[in-house]
Design a protein around this motif. Structure first.
Motif, mmCIF file in Angstrom:
data_model
loop_
_atom_site.group_PDB
_atom_site.id
_atom_site.type_symbol
_atom_site.label_atom_id
_atom_site.label_comp_id
_atom_site.label_asym_id
_atom_site.label_seq_id
_atom_site.Cartn_x
_atom_site.Cartn_y
_atom_site.Cartn_z
ATOM 1 N N HIS A 90 0.823 -1.209 0.000
ATOM 2 C CA HIS A 90 0.000 0.000 0.000
ATOM 3 C C HIS A 90 0.866 1.271 0.000
ATOM 4 O O HIS A 90 0.534 2.268 -0.654
ATOM 5 N N HIS A 113 1.074 4.624 -2.586
ATOM 6 C CA HIS A 113 1.197 6.070 -2.340
ATOM 7 C C HIS A 113 2.479 6.622 -2.967
ATOM 8 O O HIS A 113 2.481 7.703 -3.563
ATOM 9 N N SER A 121 0.419 9.709 6.022
ATOM 10 C CA SER A 121 -0.909 9.108 5.964
ATOM 11 C C SER A 121 -1.403 8.867 7.382
ATOM 12 O O SER A 121 -0.817 9.340 8.361
ATOM 13 N N GLY A 122 -2.494 8.105 7.488
ATOM 14 C CA GLY A 122 -3.050 7.828 8.807
ATOM 15 C C GLY A 122 -2.156 6.911 9.629
ATOM 16 O O GLY A 122 -2.146 6.966 10.855
ATOM 17 N N GLY A 123 -1.389 6.070 8.960
ATOM 18 C CA GLY A 123 -0.569 5.104 9.677
ATOM 19 C C GLY A 123 0.922 5.366 9.587
ATOM 20 O O GLY A 123 1.695 4.746 10.317
ATOM 21 N N GLY A 182 -1.213 11.787 10.191
ATOM 22 C CA GLY A 182 -2.668 11.672 10.065
ATOM 23 C C GLY A 182 -3.321 11.251 11.373
ATOM 24 O O GLY A 182 -4.416 11.707 11.720
ATOM 25 N N ASP A 210 -6.243 13.009 13.386
ATOM 26 C CA ASP A 210 -7.458 12.285 13.792
ATOM 27 C C ASP A 210 -7.682 12.379 15.301
ATOM 28 O O ASP A 210 -8.813 12.570 15.760
ATOM 29 N N GLY A 213 -8.836 14.593 9.696
ATOM 30 C CA GLY A 213 -7.981 15.529 8.974
ATOM 31 C C GLY A 213 -8.760 16.634 8.272
ATOM 32 O O GLY A 213 -8.518 17.825 8.509
ATOM 33 N N GLU A 238 -8.790 20.716 9.182
ATOM 34 C CA GLU A 238 -8.408 21.717 8.172
ATOM 35 C C GLU A 238 -9.538 22.717 7.949
ATOM 36 O O GLU A 238 -9.307 23.927 7.852
ATOM 37 N N GLY A 289 -2.694 10.505 2.557
ATOM 38 C CA GLY A 289 -3.907 11.266 2.854
ATOM 39 C C GLY A 289 -3.663 12.672 3.377
ATOM 40 O O GLY A 289 -4.380 13.613 3.015
ATOM 41 N N VAL A 290 -2.648 12.854 4.212
ATOM 42 C CA VAL A 290 -2.385 14.168 4.807
ATOM 43 C C VAL A 290 -1.896 15.162 3.743
ATOM 44 O O VAL A 290 -1.990 16.374 3.931
ATOM 45 N N ASN A 310 -3.935 18.180 2.560
ATOM 46 C CA ASN A 310 -4.079 19.396 3.375
ATOM 47 C C ASN A 310 -3.460 20.620 2.675
ATOM 48 O O ASN A 310 -2.276 20.619 2.342
ATOM 49 N N THR A 366 -5.663 10.575 -0.854
ATOM 50 C CA THR A 366 -6.331 9.657 0.069
ATOM 51 C C THR A 366 -6.490 8.298 -0.626
ATOM 52 O O THR A 366 -6.357 8.194 -1.846
ATOM 53 N N ASP A 367 -6.745 7.257 0.164
ATOM 54 C CA ASP A 367 -6.699 5.899 -0.369
ATOM 55 C C ASP A 367 -7.640 5.708 -1.562
ATOM 56 O O ASP A 367 -8.783 6.157 -1.534
HETATM 57 O O1 KG4 Z 1 -3.575 7.685 2.944
HETATM 58 P P1 KG4 Z 1 -4.824 7.646 3.722
HETATM 59 O O2 KG4 Z 1 -6.127 7.886 3.005
HETATM 60 O O3 KG4 Z 1 -4.976 6.314 4.514
HETATM 61 C C1 KG4 Z 1 -3.883 5.670 5.094
HETATM 62 O O4 KG4 Z 1 -3.156 4.971 4.355
HETATM 63 O O5 KG4 Z 1 -3.694 5.899 6.311
HETATM 64 O O6 KG4 Z 1 -4.655 8.740 4.891
HETATM 65 C C2 KG4 Z 1 -5.679 8.964 5.805
HETATM 66 C C3 KG4 Z 1 -5.243 10.052 6.750
HETATM 67 C C4 KG4 Z 1 -6.209 10.258 7.905
HETATM 68 O O7 KG4 Z 1 -5.461 10.318 9.103
HETATM 69 C C5 KG4 Z 1 -6.855 11.588 7.574
HETATM 70 O O8 KG4 Z 1 -7.277 12.304 8.728
HETATM 71 C C6 KG4 Z 1 -5.741 12.296 6.855
HETATM 72 O O9 KG4 Z 1 -5.155 11.308 6.050
HETATM 73 N N1 KG4 Z 1 -6.239 13.387 6.015
HETATM 74 C C7 KG4 Z 1 -5.947 14.681 6.234
HETATM 75 C C8 KG4 Z 1 -6.675 15.423 5.274
HETATM 76 N N2 KG4 Z 1 -7.376 14.538 4.497
HETATM 77 C C9 KG4 Z 1 -7.094 13.290 4.969
HETATM 78 N N3 KG4 Z 1 -5.161 15.276 7.151
HETATM 79 C C10 KG4 Z 1 -5.080 16.626 7.126
HETATM 80 N N4 KG4 Z 1 -5.761 17.401 6.251
HETATM 81 C C11 KG4 Z 1 -6.560 16.842 5.301
HETATM 82 N N5 KG4 Z 1 -7.225 17.601 4.440
#
Ligand code: KG4
Ligand code: ZN
Length: 344
Positions: free
Chosen positions: A112, A116, A137-139, A164, A168, A181, A185, A267-268, A271, A298-299
């Motif tokens: 995964h 990215h 990302s979230g992780g 991320g 969260d 996230g 924002e 995902g981040v 922003n 984002t995923d």
């Molecule tokens: O890449 P992703 O979709 O999933 C993972 O692989 O983790 O990332 C998700 C993360 C979440 O923590 C979400 O809150 C964050 O990305 N995220 C953001 C924004 N959009 C998604 N963080 C800050 N600002 C944003 N606009």
């Protein structure tokens, strides 16, 4: 030209896409699970896995119909095989294996994080290896030198929370709900980023890594004091994250003069404040800045299909007994870092 079907199910997005090796996105669909997880304030792994079971097969049929192609037209099937929530990863990987077996097509098991990492190349044909990648990302929160398909050098990672995750958790304690996230924002846009004094963990340190746990705790204390408006807390938190990401990335950019570009993904990277600050940082080093469009940050299934296309072109396919992996570092040689909850 090859046509790749990509499947993604490692967290709370079920996604499928059809992408060609010459960068045409023939179809892509993402089914989110926000309604299912919102009552719990975060992703519940078992609920996520069950939702992937319900949604993935219909999504595959839909993207084939959208693109007007048959499964027999596909050259390979790419599925996320980790890292992520293991129940969800298994659903996508088993689905990919079943389709590959039934259609007599090769399987490409995709990391995964490589999805990215290579996603910017789907939309930026001129992006050449090696490039410096901030993967947020979230992780995960890592700086990687992307030297080629399957070739990564990890320069930095987080010693506690991912970026991320910090967004969260902050959203949760500010009562902004899930997913965090985008909510942080959104409300930060109405706040003053200088209103609340918050720490910038590790900023100025020679150590290249990230840390966000102390920032999250400081936000919790500031929120509990009752002295600050929520938009000011959100804006001040976001400004602190921006400063941490910029400071750490500056060390990596200085260490990697060979990088053709500075790239952000995950995902981040959706922003706006972070994108703006990183654009300026790349400019300091005279490097092009590349960030995928928001939907590709984002995923999604297109990044898995594209990573599958790149791996397939490089001659990598995987056997049908490939195991799903909850943890799967992009750079297995990276040294361990201090910290209890270290994310590979
Ligand atoms: O890449 P992703 O979709 O999933 C993972 O692989 O983790 O990332 C998700 C993360 C979440 O923590 C979400 O809150 C964050 O990305 N995220 C953001 C924004 N959009 C998604 N963080 C800050 N600002 C944003 N606009
Ligand atoms: Zn992701």
């Amino acid at each position: 030209m090859t046509l790749i079907l990509g499947l993604e199910s490692s967290c709370d997005e079920t996604a499928a896409a059809l992408v060609t090796s010459d960068r045409a996105i023939l179809a892509h669909r993402v089914a989110g699970q926000e309604a299912e997880h919102r009552p719990y304030g975060g992703v519940v792994p078992e609920i996520a896995a069950r939702a992937h079971v319900d949604r993935l097969a219909p999504l595959v049929e839909q993207v084939l119909a959208d693109a007007g192609v048959a499964l027999s037209d596909v050259d390979a099937i790419a599925a996320t095989a980790g890292p992520g929530l293991i129940g969800g990863v298994m659903v996508g990987l088993v689905t990919g294996k079943a389709l590959a077996h039934a259609a007599g097509k090769p399987l490409v098991a995709v990391n995964h994080l490589e999805g990215h990492a290579l996603s910017p190349r789907l939309v930026e044909p001129d992006l050449r290896f090696p490039y410096l990648l901030l993967l947020v990302s979230g992780g995960h929160c890592q700086l990687l030198l992307v030297e080629g398909v399957g070739a990564y050098r990890r320069l930095a990672t987080t010693i506690d929370d991912a970026a991320g995750e910090a967004f969260d958790k902050t959203a949760k304690l500010l009562g902004l709900g899930y997913p965090g996230g985008p909510a942080v924002e959104h409300i930060a846009a109405e706040g003053d980023p200088r209103a609340v004094a918050l720490p910038r963990p590790l900023v100025g340190s020679a150590e290249p890594h990230f840390s966000f746990a102390g920032l999250k705790s400081a936000v919790a204390r500031a929120a509990a004091s009752g002295a600050h408006a929520t938009p000011d807390l959100a804006a001040s938190f976001q400004a602190a994250v921006v400063d941490c990401l910029v400071d750490r990335s500056r060390i990596a950019l200085a260490a990697c003069p060979q990088a053709t570009a500075f790239v952000v993904a995950g995902g981040v990277a959706a922003n706006g404040a972070i994108r703006t600050a990183l654009t300026a940082l790349a400019g300091e080093f005279g490097k092009p800045f590349v960030a995928p469009p928001l939907w590709l940050c984002t995923d999604n299934g297109a990044m898995i299909a594209w990573a599958g296309a790149e791996r397939f072109a490089a001659g990598f396919t995987d056997p049908l007994d490939t195991a799903a992996r909850p943890r799967w570092p992009l750079d297995p040689a990276a040294e361990a870092v201090r910290g209890a909850g270290v994310k590979a």
